[in-house]
Scaffold this motif. Sequence first.
Motif, PDB file in Angstrom:
ATOM      1  N   SER A  59      24.984  19.970  25.553  1.00 23.49           N
ATOM      2  CA  SER A  59      24.305  20.451  27.192  1.00 23.49           C
ATOM      3  C   SER A  59      24.514  18.403  27.302  1.00 23.49           C
ATOM      4  O   SER A  59      23.932  18.201  28.237  1.00 23.49           O
ATOM      5  CB  SER A  59      22.918  20.403  27.148  1.00 23.49           C
ATOM      6  N   ILE A  60      25.494  17.444  26.443  1.00 28.71           N
ATOM      7  CA  ILE A  60      25.795  16.253  26.684  1.00 28.71           C
ATOM      8  C   ILE A  60      26.355  16.499  27.764  1.00 28.71           C
ATOM      9  O   ILE A  60      27.629  16.878  27.635  1.00 28.71           O
ATOM     10  CB  ILE A  60      26.016  15.898  25.688  1.00 28.71           C
ATOM     11  N   LYS A  61      26.173  15.763  28.467  1.00 27.41           N
ATOM     12  CA  LYS A  61      27.439  15.101  29.697  1.00 27.41           C
ATOM     13  C   LYS A  61      27.944  14.023  29.814  1.00 27.41           C
ATOM     14  O   LYS A  61      29.412  13.511  29.463  1.00 27.41           O
ATOM     15  CB  LYS A  61      26.674  15.464  30.774  1.00 27.41           C
ATOM     16  N   ARG A  62      26.921  13.443  28.746  1.00 26.16           N
ATOM     17  CA  ARG A  62      27.412  11.579  28.965  1.00 26.16           C
ATOM     18  C   ARG A  62      26.799  10.732  26.994  1.00 26.16           C
ATOM     19  O   ARG A  62      26.149  10.993  27.317  1.00 26.16           O
ATOM     20  CB  ARG A  62      26.850  11.045  30.065  1.00 26.16           C
ATOM     21  N   ALA A  63      27.483  10.140  26.574  1.00 23.47           N
ATOM     22  CA  ALA A  63      27.218   9.803  25.085  1.00 23.47           C
ATOM     23  C   ALA A  63      28.124   8.465  25.485  1.00 23.47           C
ATOM     24  O   ALA A  63      28.902   7.796  25.476  1.00 23.47           O
ATOM     25  CB  ALA A  63      27.646  10.448  24.202  1.00 23.47           C
ATOM     26  N   VAL A  64      26.265   7.661  24.326  1.00 20.82           N
ATOM     27  CA  VAL A  64      27.006   6.397  24.281  1.00 20.82           C
ATOM     28  C   VAL A  64      27.185   6.324  22.832  1.00 20.82           C
ATOM     29  O   VAL A  64      26.168   6.539  21.966  1.00 20.82           O
ATOM     30  CB  VAL A  64      26.823   5.194  24.601  1.00 20.82           C
ATOM     31  N   ILE A  65      27.771   5.674  21.540  1.00 16.38           N
ATOM     32  CA  ILE A  65      28.051   6.044  20.872  1.00 16.38           C
ATOM     33  C   ILE A  65      28.073   4.309  20.469  1.00 16.38           C
ATOM     34  O   ILE A  65      29.116   3.883  20.239  1.00 16.38           O
ATOM     35  CB  ILE A  65      29.223   6.497  19.932  1.00 16.38           C
ATOM     36  N   ILE A  66      27.081   4.229  19.122  1.00 17.04           N
ATOM     37  CA  ILE A  66      26.924   2.203  18.736  1.00 17.04           C
ATOM     38  C   ILE A  66      27.396   2.666  17.421  1.00 17.04           C
ATOM     39  O   ILE A  66      27.080   2.866  16.142  1.00 17.04           O
ATOM     40  CB  ILE A  66      26.090   2.136  18.589  1.00 17.04           C
ATOM     41  N   GLY A  67      28.632   2.269  16.632  1.00 21.27           N
ATOM     42  CA  GLY A  67      29.378   1.705  16.178  1.00 21.27           C
ATOM     43  C   GLY A  67      30.931   2.612  15.950  1.00 21.27           C
ATOM     44  O   GLY A  67      31.113   3.400  16.224  1.00 21.27           O
ATOM     45  N   TYR A 111      25.004   0.661  29.775  1.00 24.27           N
ATOM     46  CA  TYR A 111      25.699   2.177  29.703  1.00 24.27           C
ATOM     47  C   TYR A 111      24.383   3.389  29.465  1.00 24.27           C
ATOM     48  O   TYR A 111      23.835   3.474  28.641  1.00 24.27           O
ATOM     49  CB  TYR A 111      26.273   2.319  28.500  1.00 24.27           C
ATOM     50  N   ALA A 112      24.254   4.503  30.544  1.00 25.31           N
ATOM     51  CA  ALA A 112      23.901   5.077  29.965  1.00 25.31           C
ATOM     52  C   ALA A 112      24.423   6.476  30.887  1.00 25.31           C
ATOM     53  O   ALA A 112      25.277   6.578  30.573  1.00 25.31           O
ATOM     54  CB  ALA A 112      23.189   5.202  32.336  1.00 25.31           C
ATOM     55  N   ALA A 113      23.750   7.295  29.770  1.00 32.59           N
ATOM     56  CA  ALA A 113      23.933   8.535  29.487  1.00 32.59           C
ATOM     57  C   ALA A 113      23.275   9.424  28.924  1.00 32.59           C
ATOM     58  O   ALA A 113      21.790   8.931  29.176  1.00 32.59           O
ATOM     59  CB  ALA A 113      24.586   8.092  28.118  1.00 32.59           C
ATOM     60  N   ASP A 114      23.083  10.484  28.199  1.00 36.62           N
ATOM     61  CA  ASP A 114      22.304  11.692  27.987  1.00 36.62           C
ATOM     62  C   ASP A 114      21.981  10.963  27.148  1.00 36.62           C
ATOM     63  O   ASP A 114      20.136  11.743  26.429  1.00 36.62           O
ATOM     64  CB  ASP A 114      22.483  12.835  27.934  1.00 36.62           C
ATOM     65  N   VAL A 115      22.908  10.755  25.704  1.00 41.17           N
ATOM     66  CA  VAL A 115      22.144  10.100  24.080  1.00 41.17           C
ATOM     67  C   VAL A 115      22.776   9.177  23.765  1.00 41.17           C
ATOM     68  O   VAL A 115      24.441   9.060  24.590  1.00 41.17           O
ATOM     69  CB  VAL A 115      22.576  11.662  23.359  1.00 41.17           C
ATOM     70  N   ALA A 116      21.666   8.233  22.918  1.00 40.65           N
ATOM     71  CA  ALA A 116      23.427   7.157  22.510  1.00 40.65           C
ATOM     72  C   ALA A 116      22.975   8.048  20.773  1.00 40.65           C
ATOM     73  O   ALA A 116      22.196   7.808  20.157  1.00 40.65           O
ATOM     74  CB  ALA A 116      21.918   6.386  22.942  1.00 40.65           C
ATOM     75  N   VAL A 117      23.818   7.554  20.066  1.00 40.58           N
ATOM     76  CA  VAL A 117      23.644   8.029  19.005  1.00 40.58           C
ATOM     77  C   VAL A 117      24.752   6.378  18.120  1.00 40.58           C
ATOM     78  O   VAL A 117      25.395   6.644  17.948  1.00 40.58           O
ATOM     79  CB  VAL A 117      25.065   8.712  18.971  1.00 40.58           C
ATOM     80  N   TRP A 118      23.645   6.379  17.338  1.00 38.96           N
ATOM     81  CA  TRP A 118      23.156   5.118  16.807  1.00 38.96           C
ATOM     82  C   TRP A 118      24.270   5.447  15.504  1.00 38.96           C
ATOM     83  O   TRP A 118      23.918   5.700  14.425  1.00 38.96           O
ATOM     84  CB  TRP A 118      22.062   4.261  15.881  1.00 38.96           C
ATOM     85  N   CYS A 119      25.564   4.906  14.943  1.00 36.93           N
ATOM     86  CA  CYS A 119      26.597   5.479  14.091  1.00 36.93           C
ATOM     87  C   CYS A 119      27.037   3.684  13.418  1.00 36.93           C
ATOM     88  O   CYS A 119      27.667   2.999  12.913  1.00 36.93           O
ATOM     89  CB  CYS A 119      27.821   5.671  14.102  1.00 36.93           C
ATOM     90  N   ALA A 120      25.812   2.482  13.241  1.00 36.38           N
ATOM     91  CA  ALA A 120      26.025   1.281  12.697  1.00 36.38           C
ATOM     92  C   ALA A 120      26.110   0.734  11.702  1.00 36.38           C
ATOM     93  O   ALA A 120      24.532   0.044  11.670  1.00 36.38           O
ATOM     94  CB  ALA A 120      25.716   0.141  14.136  1.00 36.38           C
ATOM     95  N   GLY A 121      26.613   1.350  10.588  1.00 35.59           N
ATOM     96  CA  GLY A 121      26.320   1.346   8.746  1.00 35.59           C
ATOM     97  C   GLY A 121      25.040   1.034   8.153  1.00 35.59           C
ATOM     98  O   GLY A 121      24.200   2.890   8.969  1.00 35.59           O
ATOM     99  N   PHE A 122      25.421   1.260   6.945  1.00 34.86           N
ATOM    100  CA  PHE A 122      24.140   1.677   6.179  1.00 34.86           C
ATOM    101  C   PHE A 122      23.968   0.500   5.223  1.00 34.86           C
ATOM    102  O   PHE A 122      24.480  -0.413   4.743  1.00 34.86           O
ATOM    103  CB  PHE A 122      25.261   2.718   5.136  1.00 34.86           C
TER     104      PHE A 122
END
Length: 447
Positions: free
Chosen positions: A146-154, A231-242
Amino acid sequence: MKIAIIGATHAGTFAAQQILTNHPDYDVTVYEKNDNLSFLSCGIALWVGNHVSNPKKMFYSSPEKLAALGAHMQMQHEVLSVDVTAQTLRVKDCISGEETTATYDKLVVTTGSLPVIPPIDGIDSKGVYLCKDWHDAETLKNLAPSIKRAVIIGAGYIGAELSEQLSLAGKDVTLVDAFPRVLYKNFDKDLSDKIEAEYRDHGVQLALGEKVISFEQQGDQITVHTDKGDYAADVAVWCAGFKPNTALFDGQLDMLPNHAIRTNEYMQTSNPNVFAAGDATNVHYNPTGQDDYIPLATNAVRQGMLIGQNIDQPTVKYMGTQATSAVELYGCCMAASGLTVEGAKMRGLKADAVTIEEPYRPEFMTSTTNVTCRLVWDPATHRILGGAVFSKHDVSQSANVLSLAIQNKMTIEQLAMVDMFFQPNFDQPLNWLNNVALAAINKANQE
């Protein structure tokens, strides 16, 4: 002997297996707050992109398999506190809420890592997701259609792979990172420039050198605000480190400044009855000869096995790591071992480097493609500190050769003369690793 193991992703799973293989008579209890163990999170993006035959195969072990070896499995049990002096644990059953106290003779800390989630406005919005464990994977997999736009952080490995798979599925993807390049910690600019071109060719917007300052949820849309754009999107996914998940042991065990638990070469902590492995602890990083924090499953697996070999008495020393890794993005193979030039500078080391590009096999063959190879070395001793390769051809095993060279403290002169086979189907009369070492020698002689 009574052994307690806290956490069972990779290090904990392998520690339990090795302890019970070597000492089947030991009383081993595994405490895991989740309802699963041994999940290979490196496969999340591949599952989202429909490259996984069966998600159940992303688990290489199970509570039942460890129980069959003799482990007492306490799944969905969270360890609330530990007293390493009294050798006691306070444990909560996450289903019933009941709390109990347990004792141990020796403790294995394999509590892993946690996502680094800074106190950014809106980061707890419904449109912001994580990409760390099995439940995150299930959520992203179910959302993907269902995602059309996504922002990935990291733009480390996880974010880079997820961005690639979503873009290949036809999504509008923006990849954000505070560092100026994709895979900044893994590759120098010579190679990261090449993969950035692939992202742009596949329609991914790269928002690099941008720091996320807030999230704004408006209905079903999430907007990521950085210090340079929105940046607008359907979802943002936070992948910025551990970061190490070690709060249970603050003030009880020696730690690095980032709270990774310090261990010796036998995986013992400052308390000899407590062992630690995986993302919760340090590694001995061979390119620098110093302790470092490098959360990789490969490190966790080996350290967990070592605990099993050393749990009774110090027996097998840790060989250290080169942090060898590889990734495939848009049909490009990228693989590396050891330090980049920037990584060396960050650690206060002097380093020189050279990059070559050549066909991976002779041009009389009906097809070939280029391989780009980079080598990093100590200008004073000529000892190899790191290296990396990039190609449309699978050159990933070159990273293992580089790893062995770094492990054994080889020089650029030695790598240049290493005996590597020649066969026109596979390579040139001089392998690209021989040739990059020759280029390094030539550069070193001119300086």
